[in-house]
Design a protein around this motif. Structure first.
Motif, PDB file in Angstrom:
ATOM      1  N   GLU A 208       0.834  -1.197   0.000  1.00 44.28           N
ATOM      2  CA  GLU A 208       0.000   0.000   0.000  1.00 44.28           C
ATOM      3  C   GLU A 208       0.874   1.255   0.000  1.00 44.28           C
ATOM      4  O   GLU A 208       1.824   1.362   0.767  1.00 44.28           O
ATOM      5  N   GLY A 209       0.563   2.193  -0.860  1.00 42.94           N
ATOM      6  CA  GLY A 209       1.341   3.425  -0.909  1.00 42.94           C
ATOM      7  C   GLY A 209       1.206   4.120  -2.238  1.00 42.94           C
ATOM      8  O   GLY A 209       0.772   3.522  -3.233  1.00 42.94           O
ATOM      9  N   ILE A 210       1.568   5.392  -2.254  1.00 40.62           N
ATOM     10  CA  ILE A 210       1.535   6.186  -3.477  1.00 40.62           C
ATOM     11  C   ILE A 210       2.929   6.736  -3.742  1.00 40.62           C
ATOM     12  O   ILE A 210       3.905   6.263  -3.181  1.00 40.62           O
ATOM     13  N   HIS A 211       3.007   7.751  -4.592  1.00 38.47           N
ATOM     14  CA  HIS A 211       4.279   8.299  -5.052  1.00 38.47           C
ATOM     15  C   HIS A 211       4.783   9.352  -4.064  1.00 38.47           C
ATOM     16  O   HIS A 211       4.817  10.551  -4.359  1.00 38.47           O
ATOM     17  N   ASN A 212       5.172   8.900  -2.863  1.00 40.46           N
ATOM     18  CA  ASN A 212       5.657   9.864  -1.876  1.00 40.46           C
ATOM     19  C   ASN A 212       6.570   9.190  -0.857  1.00 40.46           C
ATOM     20  O   ASN A 212       6.765   7.972  -0.876  1.00 40.46           O
ATOM     21  N   PHE A 213       7.110   9.988   0.064  1.00 40.90           N
ATOM     22  CA  PHE A 213       8.106   9.485   1.016  1.00 40.90           C
ATOM     23  C   PHE A 213       7.502   8.569   2.069  1.00 40.90           C
ATOM     24  O   PHE A 213       8.239   7.831   2.732  1.00 40.90           O
ATOM     25  N   ASP A 214       6.191   8.588   2.252  1.00 42.66           N
ATOM     26  CA  ASP A 214       5.579   7.637   3.171  1.00 42.66           C
ATOM     27  C   ASP A 214       5.814   6.204   2.699  1.00 42.66           C
ATOM     28  O   ASP A 214       5.899   5.285   3.517  1.00 42.66           O
TER      29      ASP A 214
END
Length: 274
Positions: A243-249
């Motif tokens: 799970e995740g998108i295009h970011n530092f998280d």
């Protein structure tokens, strides 16, 4: 870790440029922090030839992104890993028609500067390259094209589809300057599929690949296709998703995972709570 900010002149870029460096240094548990007697000579006599990770930033980023938005210093400290974070503009880390040769800078000039200044290993098995987004694309391309330099390559949310999908010759993009008068279609030096295929057919050593992308990232489908192609041709790699998108998280835990679980590193050991 020693945190070092460099401003150097680059012959490949024809300008001054910035580089941030983390270098392993003495920790309290290696000195005896709670005792009056101190010892530092042993550390500096025995700690050298550190493995080194070159980390590339993404579009609109700079040499400080990894420090500001991840815990890269802590991850590196736990493994006596040197980290080099150069500035790459929006260059896709290519040699450009304008005379700023970022591929030459990253793969040839910068390693010589770092090896000259700091006690890092010169062995390919101790030399790694990684990046995120544009930097992930650059890292994968440079790792595949220069396996004699990089033993391991990390690409987080890399652009794996043909690069011309991002470059419209009829319209300005932030990357336009990097692709002026250059071939960047199928079979070109930017074609990650072709580079992997050539690597499999070559008798030279191959860089090991760690690819990661979030399921909500707009680059997810392209990365899945590239992973499937690598499996088809038998290219050794790790494909990590979740799970995740295009970011530092997403990128921060992935770079931690790559360093702690994948790169061939030993734990440095440390004292908690000091």
């Amino acid at each position: 870790m020693a945190s070092i900010q460099l401003k150097i002149y680059s012959a490949a870029l024809k300008t001054r440029t910035n580089v941030n460096v983390f270098l392993p240094s003495l920790l309290p548990d290696q000195n005896g922090a709670t005792k009056r007697k101190h010892d530092f000579t042993t550390y500096y006599e025995t700690h050298k030839d550190f493995p080194v990770l070159y980390l590339l930033h993404g579009t609109f980023g700079d040499e400080g992104d990894w420090q500001r938005f991840t815990r890269i210093e802590d991850y590196a400290r736990n493994h006596n890993l040197a980290v080099v974070m150069p500035y790459g503009e929006n260059s896709f880390y290519r040699d450009t028609d304008a005379g700023k040769d970022y591929e030459t800078y990253i793969t040839q000039e910068l390693p010589q500067v770092i090896q000259w200044m700091f006690p890092v290993s010169k062995k390919r098995e101790d030399t790694f390259i990684g990046g995120l987004s544009m930097g992930g694309t650059g890292a994968v391309r440079l790792g595949l094209a220069h396996p004699e330099i990089y033993g391991y390559t990390i690409g987080l949310s890399a652009v794996t589809d043909p690069i011309e999908n991002l470059i419209d010759k009829e319209e300005f993009t932030v990357w336009s300057h990097a692709f002026v008068n250059s071939e960047h279609g199928q079979g070109s030096a930017d074609d990650l599929y072709d580079l992997a295929d050539k690597a499999m057919k070559s008798e030279k050593v191959r860089t090991k690949l760690y690819l990661a992308v979030g399921t909500g990232d707009f680059l997810y489908e392209g990365n899945c296709k590239y992973h499937e192609y690598l499996e088809k041709i038998g290219y050794e790699h790790v494909f990590s998703t979740g799970e995740g998108i295009h970011n530092f998280d997403f990128w921060d835990p992935q770079i931690r995972k790559a360093i702690h679980e994948w790169l061939p590193l030993q734990s440095a050991g440390r004292v908690a709570g000091l």
